[in-house]
Enzyme design. Structure first.
Site, mmCIF file in Angstrom:
data_model
loop_
_atom_site.group_PDB
_atom_site.id
_atom_site.type_symbol
_atom_site.label_atom_id
_atom_site.label_comp_id
_atom_site.label_asym_id
_atom_site.label_seq_id
_atom_site.Cartn_x
_atom_site.Cartn_y
_atom_site.Cartn_z
ATOM 1 N N GLY A 14 0.854 -1.187 0.000
ATOM 2 C CA GLY A 14 0.000 0.000 0.000
ATOM 3 C C GLY A 14 0.893 1.240 0.000
ATOM 4 O O GLY A 14 2.057 1.186 -0.402
ATOM 5 N N PHE A 15 0.344 2.355 0.467
ATOM 6 C CA PHE A 15 1.111 3.596 0.466
ATOM 7 C C PHE A 15 2.391 3.480 1.283
ATOM 8 O O PHE A 15 3.430 4.029 0.909
ATOM 9 C CB PHE A 15 0.249 4.745 1.010
ATOM 10 C CG PHE A 15 -0.848 5.158 0.078
ATOM 11 C CD1 PHE A 15 -0.554 5.715 -1.145
ATOM 12 C CD2 PHE A 15 -2.180 4.991 0.429
ATOM 13 C CE1 PHE A 15 -1.562 6.102 -2.020
ATOM 14 C CE2 PHE A 15 -3.195 5.371 -0.435
ATOM 15 C CZ PHE A 15 -2.892 5.925 -1.656
ATOM 16 N N VAL A 80 0.511 -14.178 4.544
ATOM 17 C CA VAL A 80 1.222 -14.571 5.759
ATOM 18 C C VAL A 80 0.274 -15.337 6.668
ATOM 19 O O VAL A 80 -0.866 -14.918 6.893
ATOM 20 C CB VAL A 80 1.765 -13.318 6.485
ATOM 21 C CG1 VAL A 80 2.338 -13.700 7.850
ATOM 22 C CG2 VAL A 80 2.811 -12.634 5.638
ATOM 23 N N GLU A 171 -17.356 11.831 0.769
ATOM 24 C CA GLU A 171 -17.011 11.790 -0.649
ATOM 25 C C GLU A 171 -17.935 10.845 -1.403
ATOM 26 O O GLU A 171 -18.386 11.145 -2.511
ATOM 27 C CB GLU A 171 -15.539 11.374 -0.817
ATOM 28 C CG GLU A 171 -14.596 12.431 -0.242
ATOM 29 C CD GLU A 171 -13.126 12.199 -0.553
ATOM 30 O OE1 GLU A 171 -12.687 11.038 -0.526
ATOM 31 O OE2 GLU A 171 -12.428 13.191 -0.818
ATOM 32 N N ASP A 301 -1.795 2.051 8.876
ATOM 33 C CA ASP A 301 -3.028 1.778 9.617
ATOM 34 C C ASP A 301 -2.889 0.655 10.637
ATOM 35 O O ASP A 301 -3.689 0.554 11.569
ATOM 36 C CB ASP A 301 -4.161 1.402 8.649
ATOM 37 C CG ASP A 301 -4.682 2.611 7.895
ATOM 38 O OD1 ASP A 301 -4.087 3.691 8.028
ATOM 39 O OD2 ASP A 301 -5.700 2.473 7.179
ATOM 40 N N GLN A 317 -0.885 9.727 4.399
ATOM 41 C CA GLN A 317 0.313 10.502 4.747
ATOM 42 C C GLN A 317 1.127 9.853 5.856
ATOM 43 O O GLN A 317 2.351 9.815 5.796
ATOM 44 C CB GLN A 317 -0.096 11.920 5.174
ATOM 45 C CG GLN A 317 -0.296 12.883 4.023
ATOM 46 C CD GLN A 317 0.971 13.089 3.208
ATOM 47 O OE1 GLN A 317 2.074 13.105 3.736
ATOM 48 N NE2 GLN A 317 0.818 13.201 1.909
#
Lengths: 443, 443
Positions: A14-15, A80, A171, A301, A317
């Site tokens: 991910g990010f 995993v 959104e 996260d 971020q």
């Protein structure tokens, strides 16, 4: 004799994971990347896939394409099963892998807070297929409504409940409002689409909790102007396929429940034999590593870390900065150097509400709303979308939608099976007069 | 008193159905369109979706968007269960519909010629999800090969069998060859991708049977130059998940069998109480209507009609011209006019083999091959792709692939379920030494 290269395993692209790999590549380490999927997902735009605005391929990017120029990084599409901290070994469904450093960056999953009936019937937006399923469902309930003569059922089919007034809920609700009012109205001339309802339920007394009150107010009024019914201080306790149960005992007739009320750490956290904190997150030290295992890092996260007395939020971020930091920390350790504790630098946050309308709370306390905030959102998201082609295709979709008030991707891709052989009626044949009335089509 | 408008039902919005609706709209008729899907599918490009060249949304177009400007046309997303010719009534899963004219244009499905094991294990390309499933599978066998140490299994995972040397087989094999040689080679540096094989099996003694011998020869040599092993006079009799059985008793070890050896009429034909001909097709009269029911038309792949002693082929051109004709025939009947029998005008046919390489057999006997034929193919397909945005996005993908030897859409979208709760091993734990060797990754 050659010294064996130190092995780094990064779980999750991910990010956060992408940043770790970028930082570690070319530094004389043996890096293995694990992911259950073969693509990086640009999660912040999933709501646009769900509302038929952009195609699914615009928000996904091949991991092997990302890694192509990094010859010292290996990709393994796998999952995993467990982690053996003592022996520094990860057990995957394809066998065990040894590590010197381990970075866990598997992100989060939706938190239904133990509400089983909600988990069973609600849609959420964490994976690519979630977005496609939700798009298929939204378009399908309209198709069903177009064939339905029972007014109550028809209106329930056209009622959408959005739970959670955070950025994802806001959104999605804004984009869904534009889809129903500008596009589906024209697509379904036989329906009274003004009967379509979008109801947003938020347990707290305000939307976009981390934003300044001024922007919260703007968002509330803007959504209301777009026809979204916002109910604050309202909690959901259960759901069926065609209803949503509220805490006050009342019920909303709706075939679509979208749940964006919270996340928890990915199940991978359970593979770690350490105590978890709120939302199953893994507490980490100043270097984003486990207390007694400085060679194991957890970012994004999945991790729990406080800064100035406040928990770091679960946003891209934090994951990206955490990824950059961990890569530096590993390289510093290899060189026997010290590195300062991780500090998150909040560049600001934003949420788009609709066409030329967004809110942005930028660094330095600058608050933007309306068209300017929307332009900033547009530029930033194009900048962060990985890959030239994704940017161009996504921009093209946005421009198409913007200028033509249209949605290109309104396809129901969950195709019914073809009937094979002579048609068989599983149930008793319907009463023809009744179904004729139901269809309003027999003369 | 107002006279009730005549009711026309059109079943299927493929190339034929779209033309019928275009021709009938605005003529004072009450037109209802039925389709199981909510989109028109540009089938000729499905092979490019399957080989990760263009995204799935580029080949599908919302039926309601197509019909938006046609106020006299209604869309019903439904399936037909049976047809009552005597009472002029169609029974759908949503109830009965009466008609004055009925047009059946449901196309074709893959013909496995009764080979159950093949039907069970083979991939085909008729529906949008077929293409996505095949793409997911091709990329998944490569991911599995990257983790496999048994040489035989690894090579079987990288072996692709294409059955049928018609346009679909040729185009798929050519595109797959480019995907494996130009893209996957770079994506999987850990694999000896030169071991990847594409084997094309054709039961007849030549490829592209309806083309002139000169173009058949060109196609054969071009495919061979691209590394495709072409075996003519070779028939398949069975399949398992990892092998293909040939008529001569031999077997090919392969995890991917793509079947493009024939089609038959869509199951809707079974709902018609008339005798069928070869491939379940419905024989039609000079006006493309049923013998004793001139108000029922069948067009495209579902219909059987000979012209100058030869059966009309199952190609888009026949369906489109049939659709145009039926619309004219219905309007003429309503005006009490006569219309000449249907005549198919063959504008030519083409097949693309690879980058700047195609064959085209045009009207007037002009034969094109190579780059010029490829340019003609490009122009024609862009012209026929419905919708401005689809054309632009598709062109962009083609250009991207062409100039960068790349494939954007190489995503495996069939995501494995997230493990929930603590990891549970269903089987006995794998022997660690064995799996460690298997993975080649444990140090």
């Amino acid at each position: 004799m050659e010294v064996a290269m130190k092995k780094v395993i990064v779980v999750g692209m991910g990010f956060g994971g992408v940043r770790v790999v970028n930082g570690l590549s070319g530094k004389g380490l043996d890096v293995t990347v694990l992911d259950r999927r073969n693509f990086h997902l640009f999660q912040p735009l999933l709501y646009q896939v769900a509302t038929a605005m952009i195609d699914q391929d615009s928000v996904a990017y091949s991991i092997r394409a990302i890694l192509r120029k990094r010859k010292d990084v290996r990709f393994l599409m796998s999952s995993v099963q467990s982690i053996d901290l003592t022996n520094k070994r990860v057990l995957t469904i394809d066998g065990p892998l040894d590590y010197d450093y381990l970075v866990l960056a598997a992100g989060s999953v939706t938190n239904f807070f133990g509400l089983d009936s909600v988990q069973q019937h609600a849609f959420d937006l964490k994976q690519l297929n979630d977005a496609v399923s939700l798009r298929n469902h939204i378009l399908s309930v309209y198709e069903r409504a177009a064939k339905e003569t029972d007014t109550k059922v028809r209106e329930a089919l056209m009622t959408f409940v959005v739970v959670g007034g955070g950025p994802t809920g806001v959104e999605f609700a804004g984009s869904l409002s534009e889809l129903t009012h500008h596009v589906l109205t024209k697509d379904f001339p036989e329906l009274h689409t003004e009967k379509s309802r979008i109801i947003m339920l938020e347990a707290m007394d305000r939307l976009l909790a981390p934003f300044p009150p001024e922007l919260q107010q703007y968002t509330l009024h803007k959504l209301q102007k777009m026809g979204v019914e916002v109910r604050l201080n309202t909690a959901v306790v259960g759901a069926t396929p065609d209803s949503v149960q509220l805490k006050d005992g009342s019920e909303i007739a709706s075939h679509t429940l979208f749940w964006a009320a919270g996340v928890k750490a990915a199940p991978l956290a359970d593979a770690l034999p350490v105590e978890k904190t709120r939302g199953g997150r893994v507490p980490v030290e100043a270097e984003l590593s486990l207390k007694d295992h400085p060679e194991v890092f957890v970012i994004g996260d999945m991790a729990y870390r406080e800064q100035d007395g406040v928990a770091l939020p679960g946003v891209a971020q934090v994951a990206m900065q955490g990824g950059d930091y961990v890569a530096k920390a590993i390289i510093a350790r290899e060189r026997g150097q010290q590195i300062a504790p991780f500090r998150y630098f909040n560049k600001g946050s934003m949420a788009v509400i609709g066409r030329h309308s967004a809110v942005a709370n930028t660094l330095g306390g600058l608050k933007l709303k309306g068209f300017l905030a929307w332009l900033a959102w547009l530029g930033l998201h194009l900048f962060y979308l990985i890959g030239f082609r994704n940017r161009v295709v996504t921009l093209l979709n946005w421009a198409y939608e913007y200028f033509r008030y249209n949605r290109q991707v309104r396809l129901i891709t969950s195709e019914p099976p073809l009937q094979e052989g002579p048609p068989v009626q599983e149930n008793a044949p319907p009463d023809e007069a009744e179904t004729a009335e139901k269809l309003r089509l027999v003369g």
